[in-house]
Design a protein around this motif. Structure first.
Motif, short mmCIF file in Angstrom:
data_model
loop_
_atom_site.label_atom_id
_atom_site.label_comp_id
_atom_site.label_asym_id
_atom_site.label_seq_id
_atom_site.Cartn_x
_atom_site.Cartn_y
_atom_site.Cartn_z
N PHE A 269 0.65 -1.26 -0.01
CA PHE A 269 -0.08 -0.19 0.16
C PHE A 269 0.95 1.32 -0.02
O PHE A 269 0.65 2.16 -0.76
N GLY A 270 2.11 1.10 0.70
CA GLY A 270 2.98 2.23 0.81
C GLY A 270 3.31 2.59 -0.72
O GLY A 270 3.39 3.65 -0.86
N ALA A 271 3.87 1.65 -1.31
CA ALA A 271 4.42 1.89 -2.80
C ALA A 271 3.50 2.19 -3.48
O ALA A 271 3.45 3.09 -4.42
N ALA A 272 2.39 1.61 -3.42
CA ALA A 272 1.09 2.11 -4.28
C ALA A 272 0.66 3.62 -4.13
O ALA A 272 0.50 4.41 -5.03
N THR A 273 0.73 4.03 -3.01
CA THR A 273 0.26 5.44 -2.70
C THR A 273 1.29 6.36 -2.89
O THR A 273 1.23 7.46 -3.21
N GLN A 274 2.72 5.83 -2.72
CA GLN A 274 3.87 6.81 -3.09
C GLN A 274 3.51 7.15 -4.69
O GLN A 274 3.70 8.23 -5.19
N ASN A 275 3.22 5.98 -5.50
CA ASN A 275 2.95 6.21 -6.97
C ASN A 275 1.88 7.28 -7.27
O ASN A 275 2.05 8.07 -8.17
N CYS A 276 0.91 7.13 -6.54
CA CYS A 276 -0.29 8.06 -6.57
C CYS A 276 0.35 9.39 -6.51
O CYS A 276 -0.01 10.43 -7.38
#
Length: 142
Positions: free
Chosen positions: A123-130
């Motif tokens: 989730f951290g990686a995905a939201t960093q991408n966002c």
């Protein structure tokens, strides 16, 4: 917030945003509402404000991934403005870069959730991408 309310929130956003309009700006905004709902639930899980369960956590990623896999098609030429779009002109100026960012988001959200630690990391990686995509390809409203 319990699991039933979280699931209802994500699914309600999906239903609201699930019907496609003739205007791609409206479709993009509806998809981002889905992403926002899923991200809100995911943040609560990641922070420990909501109990972790694999079904809800997986639904978060399934929602994000579905958005990522469809989102890139909603930026045809001529859809740069309208409906208070927050899409930056940079999208059309750097379509290859934008498509690469969307592909990275799709890859980052193609996750099978097994436990809380794995969820938090993914989730951290995905939201960093966002965040990085929003910085590059979104115009913030005043």
């Amino acid at each position: 917030m319990n699991r039933t309310i979280a699931l209802a929130g994500i699914l309600s956003a999906a239903l609201i945003g699930g019907s496609f309009a003739a205007d791609p700006t409206v479709d993009r905004q509806n998809i981002m509402k889905n992403v926002g709902a899923a991200t809100g639930v995911g943040a609560k899980i990641a922070k420990g404000e909501m109990e972790f369960d694999t079904a809800t956590a997986q639904l978060v990623f399934n929602t994000l991934n579905a958005a990522a896999n469809g989102y890139g098609y909603l930026f045809p030429a001529g859809s740069e403005t309208g409906n208070d779009s927050e899409a930056s002109p940079k999208i059309w100026e750097d379509m290859a870069g934008f498509e690469a960012a969307v592909a990275k988001f799709a890859a980052d959200t193609n996750v099978k959730v097994a436990d809380l630690d794995g969820f938090r990391a993914a989730f951290g990686a995905a939201t960093q991408n966002c965040g990085s995509c929003h910085e590059s390809y979104r115009v913030k409203k005043q």
